[in-house]
Motif scaffolding. Structure first.
Motif, PDB file in Angstrom:
ATOM      1  N   ALA A 286      34.229  50.533  36.813  1.00  0.00           N
ATOM      2  CA  ALA A 286      33.882  50.179  35.425  1.00  0.00           C
ATOM      3  C   ALA A 286      34.908  49.201  34.852  1.00  0.00           C
ATOM      4  O   ALA A 286      34.545  48.210  34.207  1.00  0.00           O
ATOM      5  CB  ALA A 286      33.802  51.443  34.571  1.00  0.00           C
ATOM      6  N   ARG A 287      36.193  49.463  35.097  1.00  0.00           N
ATOM      7  CA  ARG A 287      37.219  48.562  34.550  1.00  0.00           C
ATOM      8  C   ARG A 287      37.214  47.221  35.269  1.00  0.00           C
ATOM      9  O   ARG A 287      37.433  46.170  34.662  1.00  0.00           O
ATOM     10  CB  ARG A 287      38.600  49.224  34.615  1.00  0.00           C
ATOM     11  N   LYS A 288      36.936  47.237  36.566  1.00  0.00           N
ATOM     12  CA  LYS A 288      36.875  45.980  37.297  1.00  0.00           C
ATOM     13  C   LYS A 288      35.662  45.158  36.870  1.00  0.00           C
ATOM     14  O   LYS A 288      35.725  43.920  36.841  1.00  0.00           O
ATOM     15  CB  LYS A 288      36.883  46.240  38.805  1.00  0.00           C
ATOM     16  N   ALA A 289      34.572  45.832  36.520  1.00  0.00           N
ATOM     17  CA  ALA A 289      33.408  45.111  36.013  1.00  0.00           C
ATOM     18  C   ALA A 289      33.744  44.444  34.673  1.00  0.00           C
ATOM     19  O   ALA A 289      33.324  43.315  34.399  1.00  0.00           O
ATOM     20  CB  ALA A 289      32.221  46.063  35.851  1.00  0.00           C
ATOM     21  N   GLU A 290      34.514  45.153  33.850  1.00  0.00           N
ATOM     22  CA  GLU A 290      34.940  44.580  32.568  1.00  0.00           C
ATOM     23  C   GLU A 290      35.844  43.365  32.802  1.00  0.00           C
ATOM     24  O   GLU A 290      35.697  42.332  32.131  1.00  0.00           O
ATOM     25  CB  GLU A 290      35.647  45.662  31.736  1.00  0.00           C
ATOM     26  N   LEU A 291      36.746  43.483  33.773  1.00  0.00           N
ATOM     27  CA  LEU A 291      37.618  42.347  34.101  1.00  0.00           C
ATOM     28  C   LEU A 291      36.780  41.145  34.560  1.00  0.00           C
ATOM     29  O   LEU A 291      37.021  40.006  34.134  1.00  0.00           O
ATOM     30  CB  LEU A 291      38.612  42.759  35.187  1.00  0.00           C
ATOM     31  N   ALA A 292      35.778  41.411  35.395  1.00  0.00           N
ATOM     32  CA  ALA A 292      34.910  40.331  35.884  1.00  0.00           C
ATOM     33  C   ALA A 292      34.150  39.691  34.723  1.00  0.00           C
ATOM     34  O   ALA A 292      33.968  38.470  34.685  1.00  0.00           O
ATOM     35  CB  ALA A 292      33.939  40.877  36.929  1.00  0.00           C
ATOM     36  N   ARG A 293      33.728  40.528  33.787  1.00  0.00           N
ATOM     37  CA  ARG A 293      33.017  39.996  32.617  1.00  0.00           C
ATOM     38  C   ARG A 293      33.933  39.042  31.838  1.00  0.00           C
ATOM     39  O   ARG A 293      33.538  37.954  31.437  1.00  0.00           O
ATOM     40  CB  ARG A 293      32.552  41.145  31.719  1.00  0.00           C
ATOM     41  N   ARG A 294      35.195  39.447  31.689  1.00  0.00           N
ATOM     42  CA  ARG A 294      36.148  38.605  30.944  1.00  0.00           C
ATOM     43  C   ARG A 294      36.422  37.294  31.685  1.00  0.00           C
ATOM     44  O   ARG A 294      36.506  36.239  31.073  1.00  0.00           O
ATOM     45  CB  ARG A 294      37.467  39.362  30.722  1.00  0.00           C
ATOM     46  N   TYR A 295      36.558  37.383  33.008  1.00  0.00           N
ATOM     47  CA  TYR A 295      36.743  36.146  33.787  1.00  0.00           C
ATOM     48  C   TYR A 295      35.518  35.241  33.627  1.00  0.00           C
ATOM     49  O   TYR A 295      35.648  34.026  33.460  1.00  0.00           O
ATOM     50  CB  TYR A 295      36.944  36.468  35.275  1.00  0.00           C
ATOM     51  N   GLY A 296      34.339  35.851  33.700  1.00  0.00           N
ATOM     52  CA  GLY A 296      33.103  35.056  33.588  1.00  0.00           C
ATOM     53  C   GLY A 296      33.062  34.301  32.273  1.00  0.00           C
ATOM     54  O   GLY A 296      32.717  33.109  32.226  1.00  0.00           O
ATOM     55  N   GLU A 297      33.439  35.005  31.213  1.00  0.00           N
ATOM     56  CA  GLU A 297      33.439  34.393  29.886  1.00  0.00           C
ATOM     57  C   GLU A 297      34.473  33.271  29.814  1.00  0.00           C
ATOM     58  O   GLU A 297      34.176  32.168  29.347  1.00  0.00           O
ATOM     59  CB  GLU A 297      33.777  35.482  28.867  1.00  0.00           C
ATOM     60  N   ALA A 298      35.675  33.545  30.310  1.00  0.00           N
ATOM     61  CA  ALA A 298      36.746  32.531  30.234  1.00  0.00           C
ATOM     62  C   ALA A 298      36.373  31.283  31.024  1.00  0.00           C
ATOM     63  O   ALA A 298      36.674  30.163  30.595  1.00  0.00           O
ATOM     64  CB  ALA A 298      38.055  33.123  30.748  1.00  0.00           C
ATOM     65  N   PHE A 299      35.700  31.471  32.164  1.00  0.00           N
ATOM     66  CA  PHE A 299      35.428  30.308  33.015  1.00  0.00           C
ATOM     67  C   PHE A 299      34.163  29.547  32.614  1.00  0.00           C
ATOM     68  O   PHE A 299      33.952  28.445  33.109  1.00  0.00           O
ATOM     69  CB  PHE A 299      35.427  30.711  34.494  1.00  0.00           C
ATOM     70  N   SER A 383      42.964  40.828  40.428  1.00  0.00           N
ATOM     71  CA  SER A 383      41.767  41.635  40.196  1.00  0.00           C
ATOM     72  C   SER A 383      42.036  43.136  40.070  1.00  0.00           C
ATOM     73  O   SER A 383      41.102  43.938  40.149  1.00  0.00           O
ATOM     74  CB  SER A 383      40.776  41.407  41.360  1.00  0.00           C
ATOM     75  N   SER A 384      43.281  43.547  39.851  1.00  0.00           N
ATOM     76  CA  SER A 384      43.550  44.974  39.692  1.00  0.00           C
ATOM     77  C   SER A 384      42.802  45.529  38.489  1.00  0.00           C
ATOM     78  O   SER A 384      42.725  44.874  37.435  1.00  0.00           O
ATOM     79  CB  SER A 384      45.038  45.212  39.480  1.00  0.00           C
ATOM     80  N   ALA A 385      42.298  46.748  38.618  1.00  0.00           N
ATOM     81  CA  ALA A 385      41.569  47.389  37.519  1.00  0.00           C
ATOM     82  C   ALA A 385      42.430  47.496  36.265  1.00  0.00           C
ATOM     83  O   ALA A 385      41.934  47.378  35.143  1.00  0.00           O
ATOM     84  CB  ALA A 385      41.090  48.764  37.956  1.00  0.00           C
ATOM     85  N   ALA A 386      43.737  47.676  36.481  1.00  0.00           N
ATOM     86  CA  ALA A 386      44.651  47.848  35.345  1.00  0.00           C
ATOM     87  C   ALA A 386      44.627  46.650  34.399  1.00  0.00           C
ATOM     88  O   ALA A 386      44.937  46.784  33.208  1.00  0.00           O
ATOM     89  CB  ALA A 386      46.074  48.079  35.858  1.00  0.00           C
ATOM     90  N   LEU A 387      44.245  45.483  34.914  1.00  0.00           N
ATOM     91  CA  LEU A 387      44.238  44.280  34.070  1.00  0.00           C
ATOM     92  C   LEU A 387      43.172  44.358  32.986  1.00  0.00           C
ATOM     93  O   LEU A 387      43.220  43.614  31.998  1.00  0.00           O
ATOM     94  CB  LEU A 387      44.012  43.029  34.937  1.00  0.00           C
ATOM     95  N   ALA A 388      42.201  45.245  33.158  1.00  0.00           N
ATOM     96  CA  ALA A 388      41.141  45.365  32.145  1.00  0.00           C
ATOM     97  C   ALA A 388      41.522  46.353  31.048  1.00  0.00           C
ATOM     98  O   ALA A 388      40.800  46.489  30.063  1.00  0.00           O
ATOM     99  CB  ALA A 388      39.835  45.806  32.809  1.00  0.00           C
TER     100      ALA A 388
END
Ligand code: PLP
Length: 390
Positions: A286-299, A383-388
């Motif tokens: 779940a946290r990694k999906a949130e991180l991916a969402r944030r990367y997607g938005e930033a890029f 891509s660590s989960a902690a980053l989210a």
């Protein structure tokens, strides 16, 4: 716009997501659950080695998670692949179709069987083996004789196809199964990176006759070092257990072995760690999906760079985020990697393609233009989960 400014925009996009000043590794394990409790239990009871309740529990947990009929825990993912290939009937003199775009363990496991890796090309959408290109290649070089596929140029049987799910993105596994069936190839899945990933609801590693998982320290969950063999065939599952436990014949006191097996069993200490890690997998994903969402938005705001997105039908574990530089991007991979790493972000390129490694340069292969192009374009981001959590 000049190259430095463009590389700077990529660095800024990563910084806006990661929000950290310190060095940020590509991927760090997270041991935030009951790891200590379970490890202490091993120490308190003395069950630290090759027998113990956590091994059984870890295997049952993996079966529940993946839906595989049988999971057999082993010392690492490479060993799991080697066992899969042996049970797929791969032996000396055989060829095995392997993506050139993979981690070296995929090809090494083939070599350990005395067989030769035969490299095939990948597709941009999933980074996995391209079924259409594979089909066209086999039409050019292979023929079915009886129950086997034979390489007409080398005369060697092509026994199996290893599909790999890159960074947790399911490859076109149904397309590859169809090609494998047509050419009498056994499909084996290298699902080392794909724990928690599914294609149309079915877990990666359970489509092929056998599948391999890894729990190395850099994977989505870790046992320190470890792997597992997955299969829906109870007989293959029984064989996997037998072969990885020195082929010992069960007996109250006798040491009797009925074939040449391996000592590949996962120790109880590692399985204890794994049990605690699996409890955290849903939260990690779940946290990694949130991180991916944030990367997607930033890029979306960075021209010429696209985040690799799951195709529809895929549930991705978001193990590692990857961006693709446009083919005509004016800043090369090296400059982007230099800029990101200089800024403290553990960004990494793709693995050197297998056919470019000295020990595999002479192996049979298709033309590999897509993998070659991808190698120049793909960059993994921290891509660590902690980053989210921030
Ligand atoms: C990690 C990995 C392996 C090997 O797993 P180990 O546990 O490190 O031996 C095999 N294939 C792929 C694609 C991997 O990423």
């Amino acid at each position: 716009m000049n190259r430095e400014l463009l590389a700077g925009r990529i660095v800024d996009a990563v910084r806006s997501v990661v929000r950290s000043q310190g060095p940020v590794p590509l991927h760090a394990p997270e041991l935030a659950g009951r790891e200590r409790e379970y490890l202490n239990d091993c120490i308190d009871t003395g069950w630290v080695s090759s027998v113990g309740a956590y091994v059984d529990r870890f295997e049952r947990d993996l079966e529940a998670l993946t839906g595989a009929t049988r999971a057999v825990a082993v010392v690492n993912g490479t060993a799991a692949l080697e066992v899969c290939l042996r049970l797929a009937g791969v032996g000396p003199g055989d060829e095995v179709l392997v993506p050139t775009l993979t981690f070296v363990a995929t090809a090494n496991a083939v070599t350990y069987r005395g067989a030769t890796p035969h490299f095939v090309d990948s597709e941009t959408a999933t980074l996995g083996v391209d079924p259409e290109r594979l089909q066209a290649h086999l039409e050019r070089i292979a023929e079915v004789r009886g129950a086997s596929c034979v390489n007409r140029a080398t005369g060697a049987p092509i026994r199996a196809l290893v599909a790999m799910h890159v960074f947790g993105h399911p490859c076109d596994i149904e397309g590859l199964q169809a090609v494998a069936d047509r050419w009498r190839l056994t499909l084996v899945e290298d699902a080392a990176e794909a724990l928690g990933s599914r294609w149309r609801g079915r877990h990666a590693g359970t489509f092929g006759r056998l599948g391999a998982l890894s729990f190395n320290g850099n994977k989505i969950v870790t046992t320190g070092g470890g792997g597992a063999v997955l299969t829906d065939d109870p007989e293959l599952g029984r064989r996997a257990k037998h072969l990885t436990t020195t082929a010992k014949v069960p007996h109250a006191w006798a040491f009797d072995h009925d074939e040449i097996g391996w000592n590949y069993r996962m120790p109880n200490l590692n399985a204890a760690l794994g049990c605690a890690q699996l409890e955290q997998l849903p939260g990690l994903i779940a946290r990694k999906a949130e991180l991916a969402r944030r990367y997607g938005e930033a890029f979306t705001r960075v021209e010429g760079v696209t985040l690799l997105q799951p195709r529809s039908g895929a549930e991705v574990n978001h193990w590692l985020n990857a961006v693709l530089l446009d083919e005509a991007h004016p800043v090369g991979r090296e400059a982007v990697l230099d800029a990101l790493n200089a800024a403290g972000f553990g960004a990494r390129p793709l693995w050197t393609l297998m056919h470019r490694l000295p020990m595999y340069a002479a192996c049979p292969r298709d033309e590999l233009p897509v993998a070659e192009a991808l190698a120049a374009r793909v960059i993994n981001l921290p891509s660590s989960a902690a980053l989210a959590a921030a």
